[in-house]
Design a protein around this motif. Structure first.
Motif, short mmCIF file in Angstrom:
data_model
loop_
_atom_site.label_atom_id
_atom_site.label_comp_id
_atom_site.label_asym_id
_atom_site.label_seq_id
_atom_site.Cartn_x
_atom_site.Cartn_y
_atom_site.Cartn_z
N GLN A 44 0.71 -1.21 0.14
CA GLN A 44 0.06 -0.08 0.16
C GLN A 44 0.96 1.20 -0.03
OE1 GLN A 44 -2.50 0.59 3.57
NE2 GLN A 44 -4.28 1.65 2.31
N GLU A 58 4.14 0.19 2.02
CA GLU A 58 4.03 -0.71 3.35
C GLU A 58 3.70 -2.07 2.78
OE1 GLU A 58 1.28 0.33 6.48
OE2 GLU A 58 2.06 -1.50 7.63
N ALA A 59 4.41 -2.99 3.17
CA ALA A 59 4.15 -4.66 2.96
C ALA A 59 3.16 -5.15 3.78
CB ALA A 59 5.58 -5.33 2.90
N LEU A 60 2.23 -5.53 3.37
CA LEU A 60 1.11 -6.21 4.24
C LEU A 60 0.92 -7.59 4.03
CD1 LEU A 60 -1.19 -3.04 4.22
CD2 LEU A 60 -0.32 -3.96 6.10
N PRO A 73 -4.28 -10.99 8.18
CA PRO A 73 -3.23 -11.21 9.30
C PRO A 73 -3.84 -11.01 10.78
CG PRO A 73 -2.92 -9.15 8.12
CD PRO A 73 -4.14 -10.00 7.38
N LEU A 74 -4.70 -10.07 10.87
CA LEU A 74 -5.27 -10.20 12.46
C LEU A 74 -5.88 -11.30 12.87
CD1 LEU A 74 -7.64 -6.91 11.54
CD2 LEU A 74 -5.47 -6.80 12.88
N ILE A 77 -1.85 -13.41 13.17
CA ILE A 77 -0.70 -13.11 13.44
C ILE A 77 -0.18 -13.42 15.22
CG2 ILE A 77 0.82 -11.10 14.02
CD1 ILE A 77 1.02 -11.32 11.21
N VAL A 93 8.91 -12.28 5.49
CA VAL A 93 8.47 -11.15 5.00
C VAL A 93 9.44 -10.08 4.78
CG1 VAL A 93 7.05 -8.98 5.92
CG2 VAL A 93 6.20 -11.33 6.10
N LEU A 114 6.93 -5.10 12.11
CA LEU A 114 7.70 -6.09 12.81
C LEU A 114 6.71 -6.45 14.12
CD1 LEU A 114 11.32 -5.08 13.77
CD2 LEU A 114 10.55 -6.65 12.05
N ASP A 176 0.57 2.96 14.92
CA ASP A 176 -0.66 3.10 15.76
C ASP A 176 -0.46 3.90 16.83
OD1 ASP A 176 -1.28 0.79 14.06
OD2 ASP A 176 -1.16 -0.64 15.51
N VAL A 234 -6.52 7.17 5.71
CA VAL A 234 -7.24 8.29 4.90
C VAL A 234 -8.05 7.88 3.86
CG1 VAL A 234 -6.76 10.48 3.74
CG2 VAL A 234 -5.05 9.67 5.09
N GLU A 235 -9.36 8.20 4.07
CA GLU A 235 -10.52 7.47 3.25
C GLU A 235 -11.28 8.97 2.28
OE1 GLU A 235 -12.99 4.98 5.34
OE2 GLU A 235 -11.33 3.72 5.82
N TYR A 254 -7.29 4.29 1.93
CA TYR A 254 -8.01 3.84 0.65
C TYR A 254 -8.22 4.96 -0.27
CZ TYR A 254 -9.25 -0.37 3.56
OH TYR A 254 -9.29 -1.50 4.26
N PRO A 259 -4.24 -1.79 -0.29
CA PRO A 259 -3.15 -2.61 -0.61
C PRO A 259 -3.40 -3.54 -1.81
CG PRO A 259 -4.00 -2.91 1.63
CD PRO A 259 -4.91 -2.16 1.08
P1 C2E Z 1 -1.25 -2.04 10.41
O1 C2E Z 1 0.18 -1.99 10.36
O2 C2E Z 1 -1.67 -0.66 11.27
O3 C2E Z 1 -1.62 -1.84 9.02
C1 C2E Z 1 -2.53 -0.94 8.37
C2 C2E Z 1 -3.89 -1.75 8.29
O4 C2E Z 1 -4.82 -0.78 7.79
C3 C2E Z 1 -3.58 -2.67 7.00
O5 C2E Z 1 -4.66 -3.75 7.30
C4 C2E Z 1 -4.52 -1.92 5.96
O6 C2E Z 1 -5.25 -2.82 4.73
C5 C2E Z 1 -5.48 -1.17 6.74
N1 C2E Z 1 -5.81 0.31 5.86
C6 C2E Z 1 -5.18 0.83 5.11
N2 C2E Z 1 -5.79 1.99 4.72
C7 C2E Z 1 -6.93 1.87 5.49
C8 C2E Z 1 -8.10 2.90 5.16
O7 C2E Z 1 -8.01 3.90 4.44
N3 C2E Z 1 -9.05 2.39 5.77
C9 C2E Z 1 -9.26 1.31 6.73
N4 C2E Z 1 -10.50 0.89 7.26
N5 C2E Z 1 -8.34 0.25 6.69
C10 C2E Z 1 -7.04 0.78 6.11
P2 C2E Z 1 -4.15 -5.33 7.30
O8 C2E Z 1 -3.43 -5.65 5.86
O9 C2E Z 1 -5.46 -6.37 7.35
O10 C2E Z 1 -3.32 -5.47 8.36
C11 C2E Z 1 -3.71 -5.63 9.74
C12 C2E Z 1 -2.47 -5.41 10.74
O11 C2E Z 1 -1.75 -6.82 10.54
C13 C2E Z 1 -1.62 -4.40 10.34
O12 C2E Z 1 -2.01 -3.36 10.86
C14 C2E Z 1 -0.11 -5.16 11.07
O13 C2E Z 1 -0.31 -4.90 12.58
C15 C2E Z 1 -0.57 -6.54 10.83
N6 C2E Z 1 0.41 -7.13 9.81
C16 C2E Z 1 0.19 -7.10 8.40
N7 C2E Z 1 1.28 -7.55 7.85
C17 C2E Z 1 2.05 -7.94 8.79
C18 C2E Z 1 3.46 -8.46 8.99
O14 C2E Z 1 4.13 -8.59 7.57
N8 C2E Z 1 4.32 -8.79 9.99
C19 C2E Z 1 3.35 -8.36 11.18
N9 C2E Z 1 4.21 -8.65 12.56
N10 C2E Z 1 2.30 -7.90 11.32
C20 C2E Z 1 1.42 -7.52 10.17
#
Ligand code: C2E
Ligand code: CA
Ligand code: CA
Ligand code: CA
Length: 275
Positions: A44, A58-60, A73-74, A77, A93, A114, A176, A234-235, A254, A259
């Motif tokens: 993203q 950001e890698a997700l 991931p929620l 993880i 990752v 991380l 966060d 930011v939406e 978004y 992403p």
């Molecule tokens: P995060 O690091 O706070 O990542 C941002 C999350 O917000 C991502 O959800 C992203 O898809 C979502 N997001 C981005 N823009 C918007 C928006 O405009 N509105 C809304 N409602 N959401 C938005 P995602 O991809 O489901 O990831 C959730 C969490 O999972 C991440 O929160 C992070 O804490 C964890 N995560 C994801 N990838 C990894 C990873 O490779 N390693 C670890 N340890 N944790 C990860």
């Protein structure tokens, strides 16, 4: 099932037994997921609010489960953290994200999340060095995102780790921000390069004047310490206008892009189109 139709492991019944079973199922599946190449990274963009260009991505993490489909991931993880599987997964990752970022222009960085478990792992620096060497990515283009929970135990150890990582040349981001207990003194003590304002504050921006005041205070605080300020979630154009006016440096959400796959993010970056 959830509203968006994604398959989920989350158990809604209160029974402990069902929860324990689900946990064991995830753990067993996670063990094979790495070997079977079931993980995937989406990206993203973080947009420079001054120029409209992609500053970094950001890698997700996503898990493409053979029968359950995409798992968030929620939903896994926390199990990966409890079982220690987050260490090999996190290492995958890191390597994958650095390797992919090598395909992007020099000015575009990559941000990797991380887990606190990884952060507290003594071989973290070695793993980071190894990922940089294998990919050939310059350290300056890598940013690691951690939440303040990494600092809850052992302040000295945390400071040492931050120092080790920063002396490699990589950047550290506090994710966060605003959801925990951080204060000005905390930010002074732990010298993060970037501060990411949690999306819960952005959500409320249009409705509550309080939220604007909070964003203003956080931006002022972060900037006085020389930090780059990122806002996530930011939406709407209305939110964007407020955040720009308050002096945030980068925006993610978004409104700019969800992403997306590695292939799709390459197209966005190489178009160079202002967003
Ligand atoms: P995060 O690091 O706070 O990542 C941002 C999350 O917000 C991502 O959800 C992203 O898809 C979502 N997001 C981005 N823009 C918007 C928006 O405009 N509105 C809304 N409602 N959401 C938005 P995602 O991809 O489901 O990831 C959730 C969490 O999972 C991440 O929160 C992070 O804490 C964890 N995560 C994801 N990838 C990894 C990873 O490779 N390693 C670890 N340890 N944790 C990860
Ligand atoms: Ca993050
Ligand atoms: Ca975040
Ligand atoms: Ca979050």
């Amino acid at each position: 099932a959830k509203a968006d139709g994604r398959s989920t492991y989350r158990i809604f019944q209160p029974e402990m037994e069902a929860e324990t079973q689900a946990r064991h199922a995830i753990e067993a599946d996670l063990r094979t997921a790495l070997a079977n190449d079931e993980f995937e990274l989406l990206y993203q963009p973080l947009i420079d609010l001054g120029t409209g260009r992609v500053a970094r991505c950001e890698a997700l993490l996503r898990w493409k489960h053979p029968t359950r489909g995409y798992v968030s991931p929620l939903d896994f993880i926390h199990v990966a953290e409890e079982t220690g599987l987050i260490l090999p997964i996190g290492d995958w990752v890191l390597n994958e994200a650095c390797r992919e970022a090598r395909n992007w222009p020099d000015e575009v960085g990559v941000a990797v999340n991380l887990s606190p478990v990884q952060f507290n792992n003594p071989s973290l620096s070695l793993q980071v060095v190894s990922a940089l060497q294998r990919s050939g990515l310059p350290a300056q283009r890598l940013e690691l995102e951690v939440t303040e929970s990494v600092t809850l135990d052992g302040n000295e150890h945390t400071l040492t780790t931050i120092d080790q990582l920063q002396s490699l040349g990589i950047h550290l981001s506090l994710d966060d921000f605003g959801t925990g207990y951080s204060s000005l003194s905390y930010l002074k003590k732990f010298p993060f390069d970037t501060l990411k304002i949690d999306r819960s504050f952005v959500n409320e921006l249009s409705e509550a004047a309080d939220s604007v005041a909070i964003v203003r205070a956080v931006v002022g605080m972060g900037k006085s310490l020389g930090m780059t300020i990122v806002v996530e979630g930011v939406e709407t154009e209305e939110q964007l206008a407020i955040l720009k006016a308050e002096g945030c440096d980068l925006g993610q959400g978004y409104l700019f892009s969800r992403p997306i796959s590695a292939g799709a993010i390459r197209t966005i970056i190489s178009d160079g189109s202002a967003m």
